[in-house]
Design an enzyme around this catalytic site. Structure first.
Site, PDB file in Angstrom:
ATOM      1  N   THR A 174      -5.611  -1.456   6.999  1.00 11.65           N
ATOM      2  CA  THR A 174      -5.716  -2.908   7.023  1.00 11.65           C
ATOM      3  C   THR A 174      -7.151  -3.312   7.374  1.00 11.65           C
ATOM      4  OG1 THR A 174      -5.001  -2.754   9.314  1.00 11.65           O
ATOM      5  CG2 THR A 174      -3.333  -3.345   7.692  1.00 11.65           C
ATOM      6  N   LYS A 196       0.836  -1.209   0.000  1.00 14.02           N
ATOM      7  CA  LYS A 196       0.000   0.000   0.000  1.00 14.02           C
ATOM      8  C   LYS A 196       0.873   1.263   0.000  1.00 14.02           C
ATOM      9  CE  LYS A 196      -2.243  -1.431   3.693  1.00 14.02           C
ATOM     10  NZ  LYS A 196      -1.596  -2.761   3.805  1.00 14.02           N
ATOM     11  N   THR A 197       1.882   1.283   0.889  1.00 10.18           N
ATOM     12  CA  THR A 197       2.759   2.458   0.959  1.00 10.18           C
ATOM     13  C   THR A 197       3.531   2.607  -0.351  1.00 10.18           C
ATOM     14  OG1 THR A 197       3.036   1.945   3.286  1.00 10.18           O
ATOM     15  CG2 THR A 197       4.526   3.589   2.367  1.00 10.18           C
ATOM     16  N   ASP A 202      -1.321   6.515   6.495  1.00  2.00           N
ATOM     17  CA  ASP A 202      -1.364   5.077   6.772  1.00  2.00           C
ATOM     18  C   ASP A 202      -2.283   4.861   7.968  1.00  2.00           C
ATOM     19  OD1 ASP A 202      -0.715   2.463   6.406  1.00  2.00           O
ATOM     20  OD2 ASP A 202       1.308   2.582   7.249  1.00  2.00           O
ATOM     21  N   ARG A 254       6.472  -8.189   1.583  1.00  2.00           N
ATOM     22  CA  ARG A 254       7.426  -7.799   2.625  1.00  2.00           C
ATOM     23  C   ARG A 254       7.992  -9.033   3.323  1.00  2.00           C
ATOM     24  NH1 ARG A 254       4.800  -4.305   6.342  1.00  2.00           N
ATOM     25  NH2 ARG A 254       5.278  -2.463   5.118  1.00  2.00           N
TER      26      ARG A 254
HETATM   27  P1  ADP Z   1       2.116  -1.937   3.176  1.00  2.00           P
HETATM   28  O1  ADP Z   1       2.148  -0.430   3.097  1.00  2.00           O
HETATM   29  O2  ADP Z   1       0.914  -2.528   2.488  1.00  2.00           O
HETATM   30  O3  ADP Z   1       2.289  -2.453   4.572  1.00  2.00           O
HETATM   31  P2  ADP Z   1       4.627  -1.750   1.744  1.00  2.00           P
HETATM   32  O4  ADP Z   1       4.242  -0.863   0.611  1.00  2.00           O
HETATM   33  O5  ADP Z   1       5.400  -1.122   2.858  1.00  2.00           O
HETATM   34  O6  ADP Z   1       3.350  -2.501   2.335  1.00  2.00           O
HETATM   35  O7  ADP Z   1       5.447  -2.986   1.101  1.00  2.00           O
HETATM   36  C1  ADP Z   1       6.402  -3.688   1.820  1.00  2.00           C
HETATM   37  C2  ADP Z   1       7.603  -4.024   0.968  1.00  2.00           C
HETATM   38  O8  ADP Z   1       7.248  -5.070   0.084  1.00  2.00           O
HETATM   39  C3  ADP Z   1       8.062  -2.874   0.090  1.00  2.00           C
HETATM   40  O9  ADP Z   1       9.133  -2.187   0.656  1.00  2.00           O
HETATM   41  C4  ADP Z   1       8.520  -3.528  -1.182  1.00  2.00           C
HETATM   42  O10 ADP Z   1       9.894  -3.830  -1.090  1.00  2.00           O
HETATM   43  C5  ADP Z   1       7.765  -4.825  -1.214  1.00  2.00           C
HETATM   44  N1  ADP Z   1       6.638  -4.822  -2.147  1.00  2.00           N
HETATM   45  C6  ADP Z   1       5.333  -4.628  -1.831  1.00  2.00           C
HETATM   46  N2  ADP Z   1       4.551  -4.779  -2.914  1.00  2.00           N
HETATM   47  C7  ADP Z   1       5.363  -5.051  -3.937  1.00  2.00           C
HETATM   48  C8  ADP Z   1       5.134  -5.316  -5.332  1.00  2.00           C
HETATM   49  N3  ADP Z   1       3.889  -5.359  -5.840  1.00  2.00           N
HETATM   50  N4  ADP Z   1       6.199  -5.556  -6.122  1.00  2.00           N
HETATM   51  C9  ADP Z   1       7.460  -5.559  -5.597  1.00  2.00           C
HETATM   52  N5  ADP Z   1       7.734  -5.333  -4.277  1.00  2.00           N
HETATM   53  C10 ADP Z   1       6.700  -5.083  -3.460  1.00  2.00           C
END
Ligand code: ADP
Length: 351
Positions: A161, A67-68, A112, A220
């Site tokens: 989430t 998401k981030t 977030d 992640r």
């Molecule tokens: P969330 O905000 O949903 O908790 P993040 O955006 O922080 O998740 O993602 C976590 C890590 O996973 C990122 O730093 C990235 O390295 C990896 N990641 C997430 N989604 C992808 C994707 N679709 N393709 C490649 N790497 C991804």
């Protein structure tokens, strides 16, 4: 959390710089979630052609799914600066108003855990999102005076989430709502291979797929497991991660063939041994396991449900036949009443 979870999505936030270097920076590098990407491409192009900011975007789904990352990519693709913050960071309305009223042209604001904004604070977002204005109230009681402050247009990107905890008033103000799903192993294997390339780790297709299969559908987690498996491989004198040493490393980390970790297994085992397979309420589970209910709901349960090991019913959590067999436990003689699969019609978005 009481025990270290190798695939705990939140825990890896502390990996700081390393995590940043693995974060894809444009839509082309963002693996999977094709439908969302296709739609976003159209909305971005349309907004750019009209010379407008992108409509507000709400991204929801379990932690660690991107998401981030997607929010940052959206900002880059729209040519916007992005401010990253989170719901719990705001302790009063003035802090939100200060952020919203910054005179920065062309920016995105990423919040977030937006479901954790206080209600009073959240209400300031409504006119800001709709009409680019915030209402300031100066003084109290009969002397109270109201002022409208005009804002620079911005795109709000909210992430959560728990879409179920977002108030309808806030949700309805997002023009674009996207649900991120767990990734299939083939897509996670692409992510693992890409990350291995960036980190300079040699990995075979089989090694990448083994890590991918045991990463709970979560990028992640996949990146984190890759680093730990590399540590084992390196210390054992292997310069290439293949399926065999990936398997060996993951087993040593306590990650089983489905990607379950000790907490996941304890969770399932507890329902079976203490609550006859369920149904059992979340508070009961939280007390019995000594884990926050939020952690169980955000991190543990979605993947167990997705894997068909757990079912959420109006009466509580129930394990499925699949959970008994996965844990190698014998089904009770009246096992016919145990659900066969976790997937129930209408269960939808695992909220
Ligand atoms: P969330 O905000 O949903 O908790 P993040 O955006 O922080 O998740 O993602 C976590 C890590 O996973 C990122 O730093 C990235 O390295 C990896 N990641 C997430 N989604 C992808 C994707 N679709 N393709 C490649 N790497 C991804």
């Amino acid at each position: 959390m009481n025990e270290q979870r190798w695939t705990d999505p939140d825990e890896q936030k502390s990996d700081g710089d390393l995590d940043l270097s693995l974060r894809p920076r444009n839509l082309a590098d963002f693996v999977g979630q094709e439908k969302i990407k296709d739609n976003l491409r159209v909305f971005i192009q349309a907004a750019r052609q009209r010379g407008e900011v992108l409509d507000h975007v709400l991204l929801h789904g379990p932690p660690g799914l991107g998401k981030t990352t997607l929010a940052q990519i959206l900002a880059v693709e729209m040519g916007l600066e992005i401010r990253l913050t989170s719901g719990p960071a705001f302790t009063n309305s003035a802090e939100l108003i200060a952020l919203l009223s910054e005179q920065t042209d062309r920016r995105a604001i990423f919040i977030d855990e937006i479901h954790r904004l206080g209600r009073v604070i959240e209400e300031h977002l409504y006119p800001a999102m709709e009409d680019w204005r915030v209402e300031l109230i100066i003084d109290k009681g009969p002397n109270a005076r109201h002022f409208n402050l005009q804002l620079e247009p911005f795109t709000l990107i909210g992430a959560t989430t728990r879409a179920g905890l977002i108030t309808p008033a806030l949700r309805s103000r997002f023009g674009i709502v996207a649900h991120l799903d767990f990734y299939p192993p083939e897509e996670l294997a692409i992510i693992v291979t890409r990350s291995a390339g960036i980190l300079g780790i040699g990995i075979t297709e089989g090694g990448a797929l083994e890590i991918a299969r045991r990463s709970r559908g979560t990028p992640r987690a996949a990146n984190r497991l890759l680093r730990r498996v590399r540590d084992y491989a390196q210390v054992d004198g292997h310069d290439l991660i293949d399926q065999a040493n990936a398997n060996a490393g993951l087993t040593r980390l306590g990650v089983d063939v489905l990607g379950l970790e000790p907490l996941d297994r304890r969770y399932l085992q507890l329902i079976i041994t203490h609550f006859g397979g369920g149904p059992v309420g979340i508070q009961n589970m939280s007390v019995s396991l000594g884990e926050e209910a939020d952690t169980l709901e955000d991190v543990v349960e979605p993947f167990l449900i997705q894997s068909g090991l757990l079912k959420r019913t109006p009466r509580g959590r129930e394990v499925t036949v699949h959970a008994w067999t996965h844990l190698g436990l014998e089904l009770p003689s009246d096992g016919n009443s145990i659900p066969v699969s976790g997937a129930t019609p209408g269960q939808g978005e695992l909220l």
